[in-house]
Design an enzyme around this catalytic site. Sequence first.
Site, mmCIF file in Angstrom:
data_model
loop_
_atom_site.group_PDB
_atom_site.id
_atom_site.type_symbol
_atom_site.label_atom_id
_atom_site.label_comp_id
_atom_site.label_asym_id
_atom_site.label_seq_id
_atom_site.Cartn_x
_atom_site.Cartn_y
_atom_site.Cartn_z
ATOM 1 N N GLY A 14 12.284 -43.942 -9.885
ATOM 2 C CA GLY A 14 12.746 -45.320 -9.861
ATOM 3 C C GLY A 14 12.752 -45.887 -11.262
ATOM 4 O O GLY A 14 12.683 -45.150 -12.238
ATOM 5 N N ASP A 20 18.883 -34.775 -18.552
ATOM 6 C CA ASP A 20 19.538 -35.076 -17.275
ATOM 7 C C ASP A 20 19.939 -33.797 -16.550
ATOM 8 O O ASP A 20 19.838 -33.707 -15.326
ATOM 9 C CB ASP A 20 20.761 -35.967 -17.489
ATOM 10 N N GLY A 27 10.788 -47.177 -13.846
ATOM 11 C CA GLY A 27 9.368 -47.209 -14.168
ATOM 12 C C GLY A 27 8.613 -46.282 -13.237
ATOM 13 O O GLY A 27 9.208 -45.414 -12.585
ATOM 14 N N HIS A 59 11.523 -36.005 -16.005
ATOM 15 C CA HIS A 59 12.689 -36.746 -16.495
ATOM 16 C C HIS A 59 12.245 -38.000 -17.241
ATOM 17 O O HIS A 59 12.774 -38.320 -18.309
ATOM 18 C CB HIS A 59 13.592 -37.098 -15.307
ATOM 19 N N ASP A 60 11.257 -38.704 -16.687
ATOM 20 C CA ASP A 60 10.735 -39.913 -17.333
ATOM 21 C C ASP A 60 10.114 -39.614 -18.694
ATOM 22 O O ASP A 60 10.038 -40.495 -19.546
ATOM 23 C CB ASP A 60 9.680 -40.587 -16.453
ATOM 24 N N TRP A 110 7.170 -41.742 -9.288
ATOM 25 C CA TRP A 110 7.896 -41.642 -10.556
ATOM 26 C C TRP A 110 9.399 -41.843 -10.410
ATOM 27 O O TRP A 110 10.102 -41.979 -11.421
ATOM 28 C CB TRP A 110 7.646 -40.266 -11.187
#
Length: 179
Positions: A49, A103, A51, A73-74, A47
């Site tokens: 990176g 964040d 994408g 976070h994604d 996860w």
Amino acid sequence: MHALRSSVLALWLCLHVSVRAWMTYRSANGLDEYEPEDRIIFVGTKWCGNGNVAEGPEDLGSLKETDACCREHDMCPDLIEAGQSKHGLTNTASYTRLNCACDEKFYNCLKNSSETGSGAVRFTYFTLLGTMCYRNEHPLICVKKGWFSCSKYELDQSQPKRYQWFDVSSNFAFPRMLT
């Protein structure tokens, strides 16, 4: 061992910067068709990176704590995609920007992880990438400039709150944390 880890991190960062430059070039020249092989995922994660390569939300890499931070976070519910507008703000970056609360949670999650990889992910995202987040806050006044961004802010309490961009940095200097 520390020198090897530092060398691997430096190599990964150079590769990341090169790929980001290529992606920026492609986007600027109408070649922004996104291919799965363009993804850069931090080693040991699925996860962390641009994408993800996970087969589902429960699929984590070998760095499980770090990967769980990136997955959360994604999945931030309040974001502005590249080129889109929301809350009166337009995201001119070539990547998604998030609400500062997401964040900040990401930063604390990585900081509290016992895994070595979390420090490298934290350093990359919060120091090297130089991204921004947004939040509904009283207007900021920059009172001290740093090398690449404002290093100290003050809030103008006399003005009403509004959505605005904030620098995301290694010291994570967001308004509610300032005196």
